[in-house]
Design an enzyme around this catalytic site. Structure first.
Site, PDB file in Angstrom:
ATOM      1  NE  ARG A   1      -2.420   1.187   3.471  1.00 26.82           N
ATOM      2  CZ  ARG A   1      -3.465   1.324   4.276  1.00 26.82           C
ATOM      3  NH1 ARG A   1      -3.640   0.478   5.293  1.00 26.82           N
ATOM      4  NH2 ARG A   1      -4.352   2.263   4.062  1.00 26.82           N
TER       5      ARG A   1
ATOM      6  CG  ASP B   1     -12.511  -0.538   7.770  1.00 28.85           C
ATOM      7  OD1 ASP B   1     -11.551   0.067   7.252  1.00 28.85           O
ATOM      8  OD2 ASP B   1     -12.426  -1.131   8.858  1.00 28.85           O
TER       9      ASP B   1
ATOM     10  CD  GLU C   1      -0.756  -1.299   7.523  1.00 25.11           C
ATOM     11  OE1 GLU C   1      -1.880  -0.771   7.431  1.00 25.11           O
ATOM     12  OE2 GLU C   1      -0.543  -2.309   8.218  1.00 25.11           O
ATOM     13  CG  ASP C   2      -1.280   1.403  11.111  1.00 23.51           C
ATOM     14  OD1 ASP C   2      -0.442   0.578  11.515  1.00 23.51           O
ATOM     15  OD2 ASP C   2      -2.480   1.369  11.458  1.00 23.51           O
TER      16      ASP C   2
END
Length: 741
Positions: free
Chosen positions: A544, A562, A648-649
């Site tokens: 991403r 979402d 990952e964030d």
């Protein structure tokens, strides 16, 4: 007759004057005597470091020197040039004559480290250097792909009296199959020579190898070939390192002391002149220059009348207290030109006053030291107090702030010293990708400014302010999709519609990381903006943040499928990001904390006034961070993210905070914003996974370990729209829908 007498008198007077001038000698200005004299490498002439005085500065002769002695012979290494052997055989080496560019690809720069040989002892410092190279983006285990080679033999300490000295190094190096007379090799060295001369000879023929050397002199330094590195101790941290000691903008910039020094006083031999004379300037008030004779086994044999008094004065002061409470720190030469005091002063935000004639300052090829240090002349010792007192407080604050930037960017760890060395050589080899002086001398520094991304400053978010550049009023939304498209009521379709209505949206990219095939085109809703659907590489989480060519705007709006956001919320967050393009700006905030009981970092999602992360499930950031995430971070961290499908964030927040040294920006949101719980059978059900938070705790500590420190910064700032929640007509508000629940 009278006229003849007058002419005779004039002629005699003229002859006497010429004879007098001849016998006494006329001093020709230095600039005329030596028109080819080399300027300082930083771009300033040697006398430009000091203010102009109305009276010429007279060189100061130390008390123990007679008028017949040549003082410069004690301070400049050029007199010992003929004594050295190994260093000077390749003295004329430059990149174009002693470096084989054909080993480097067009856009490739790889470094090979020789495998360690059995029975060879390596010091901890040299092992840290090798580990830093092996963990860098330049490392290759294949010598056939290498552009630069680093020895597995410890060359750091070449003092024959040192226990770390490696014997028979000449033979061992010559037996290396890839040595090739040192061509394309880099040798690291901290100490060279030994008592009593401390020459720069390494004790073996370096051939055509480059030197990354501490305490190197300008006479022996080969410009644009060697790299001058700082002298660092064996306790210097391998990664991370402590932050500088300057907290925020310290106003006023003055401290308790004006100028301090505490160190050894060499009674005899090289390096003794300057330190022996410091007592002339010491006043026990604002200028505190302390020396001690107590060092070495036989110091009492050379003890002079001042030793007892100096030793007593020396013991009265605490070095750290002085260091942290002084505006300027004296950095005189020791036995060698470099000194540990240099890095200590930088970290303490104490402006270094360097007195080491002929020392090539660390990384002088790229760092402008005139913006962080005062460079003096050992012969002008008595001028120092008046010189530093004339520096304006605005300049003092600027100098101190630059010491902190340089310390944290290039010197706080062995890894940063090594990476800076490699990046400098990288810029020489790939000149088309070389960084500019501004990139090296402004935040965030050369290590975080990857030239493969762009050579134009305006393409990096850090330089918008200095260059006066405004970002384009458009963004690209990247929606991360991991669940199949089975219903027209799914959150991702509502999100698409809301984002597409934004006046600032240029395009929408849907990253399809779902195991199911791509939905047919008609399943996607019709929107006013183009929707590009691309399949994620290997369907992993790190994909991403790949630098996709489809992203054409500087601003990226990263979204989870979402996420629940309205068009108004998207518009407001983007307007805020335009004022903070170097940071992450968004909605879902999280925080970290130190768990005293477990002695590790913790992660919390509790809603408080304090936060240190803004998650990339609904956040804006500059697209350069996609490139940095992909090319700067090690494969081990990204593999961990992919294996867990988590964190990952957090990793992106670590990276951005490490670059900016700043917290993210949280903007206001509707109360009902939350990450929607997905079905238990979905890959997106990580929010309902009981192991989710345990994994994130583990990630926090793994990331902090790699960075060598905790880069996240806490903040309590939240930006709200003007008139948000004020009791006025809703028609007067620009972002009306944010208030509606």
């Amino acid at each position: 007759m009278q006229a003849k007498k007058r002419y005779l008198i004039l002629f005699s007077a003229g002859a006497c004057l010429v004879l007098l001038l001849y016998l006494s000698g006329v001093q020709v200005p230095a600039s005329k005597r030596n028109p080819n004299r080399r300027d300082d490498r930083s771009g300033h002439r040697p006398n430009s470091h000091w203010p102009h005085f109305t009276e010429p500065l007279q060189p100061f002769i130390p008390w123990d020197q007679t008028e017949t002695e040549d003082y410069s012979a004690h301070t400049w290494p050029r007199q010992k040039r003929d004594v050295n052997s190994g260093v000077y055989k390749g003295k004329r080496c430059r990149m174009d004559s002693c470096f084989d560019f054909s080993l480097c690809g067009k856009d490739s720069f790889k470094v090979y480290v020789y495998p360690q040989q059995k029975g060879e002892k390596i010091s901890e410092s040299y092992q840290n250097i090798l580990s830093s190279i092996e963990g860098s983006r330049f490392y290759t285990s294949d010598p056939g792909q290498a552009c630069l080679f680093v020895l597995n033999l410890d060359t750091l300490d070449r003092d024959k009296l040192s226990p770390q000295y490696v014997h028979n190094l000449k033979t061992k190096i010559q037996n290396l199959s890839l040595w090739n007379n040192g061509r394309n090799h880099l040798i690291f060295n901290l100490y060279s020579g030994t008592w009593p001369d401390y020459t720069e000879d390494l004790g073996f023929d370096i051939g055509q190898a480059m030197l990354a050397k501490a305490s190197t002199s300008t006479e022996n330094f080969r410009p644009n070939f060697d790299v001058s590195i700082p002298l660092f101790s064996k306790d210097h941290p391998r990664t991370g390192g402590e932050r500088g000691y300057l907290k925020y903008n310290s106003i006023p910039p003055f401290r308790k002391y004006t100028l301090v020094f505490k160190g050894k006083r060499y009674l005899t031999g090289i390096g003794s002149d300057t330190r022996n004379a410091l007592y002339h300037v010491h006043n026990s008030e604002d200028v505190v220059l302390l020396t001690t004779c107590k060092h070495g086994k036989d110091w009492q044999k050379h003890k002079d009348a001042r030793c007892d008094r100096d030793n007593a004065e020396y013991d009265r002061y605490d070095y750290k207290e002085m260091l942290h409470n002084s505006t300027f720190c004296l950095v005189p030469r020791g036995r060698r030109l470099g000194s540990f005091r240099f890095l200590e002063a930088l970290q303490a935000a104490c402006i270094p006053v360097v007195l080491s004639n002929g020392w090539e300052l660390p990384f002088s090829e790229v760092i402008d030291w005139s913006a962080a240090a005062v460079i003096g002349d050992e012969r002008l010792l008595l001028q120092i107090p008046s010189t530093v007192h004339t520096i304006h407080q605005d300049k003092i604050l600027s100098l101190r702030q630059q010491t902190q930037f340089l310390w944290e960017a290039y010197f706080s760890s062995v890894e940063k010293i090594v990476l800076t060395t490699l990046e400098i050589i990288h810029d020489r080899v790939l000149q088309q990708l070389a960084r500019s002086s501004l990139m090296w001398n402004r935040l965030p520094g050369g290590l975080f400014t990857l030239p493969h991304y762009s050579s134009y400053l305006g393409h990096f978010p850090f330089y918008f302010g200095p260059l006066g550049i405004r970002t384009l009023p458009k963004f690209t939304a990247v929606i991360h999709a991991v669940t199949p498209l089975v219903s027209q009521s799914q959150p991702i379709l509502k999100l698409l519609a809301a984002v597409a209505k934004s006046q600032h949206c240029a395009q929408i990219v849907v990253l399809w990381n779902c195991d199911r095939p791509l939905p047919v085109k008609h399943r996607w809703p019709a929107t006013s903006q183009s929707v590009i659907v691309i399949e994620g590489e290997n369907k992993v989480m790190s994909s991403r943040f790949l630098p996709y060519g489809s992203i054409v705007t500087d601003a990226v709006l990263s979204l989870d499928e979402d996420t629940v956001l309205s068009t108004t919320e998207v518009d407001f967050a983007f307007i805020v990001w335009q004022s903070f393009p170097e940071r992450i700006v968004g909605y879902p905030a999280r925080s970290h904390f130190w768990d005293i009981n477990k002695e590790r970092w913790g992660y919390t999602s509790k809603w408080t006034n304090d936060y240190s992360m803004v998650l990339t499930g609904a956040a804006f950031y500059h697209r350069y961070y996609n490139y940095l995430y992909t090319n700067y971070l090690p494969a081990s961290l990204k593999s961990m993210v992919d294996q867990l499908s988590n964190c990952e964030d957090i990793l992106m927040n670590f990276l951005v905070s490490a670059v900016t040294k700043l917290p993210p920006i949280k903007v206001t949101q509707k109360k009902q914003y939350k990450e929607t719980m997905m079905g238990q059978t979905s890959r997106a059900s990580r929010w309902a996974d009981p192991d989710h938070f345990a994994q994130r705790q583990t990630c926090m500590n793994k990331f902090a370990s790699w960075f060598g420190t905790m880069p996240l910064v806490h903040s309590q700032m939240r930006l709200d729209p003007v008139l948000f929640k004020d009791q006025v007509s809703i028609l007067r508000k620009k972002y009306r829908d944010i208030e509606r629940l």
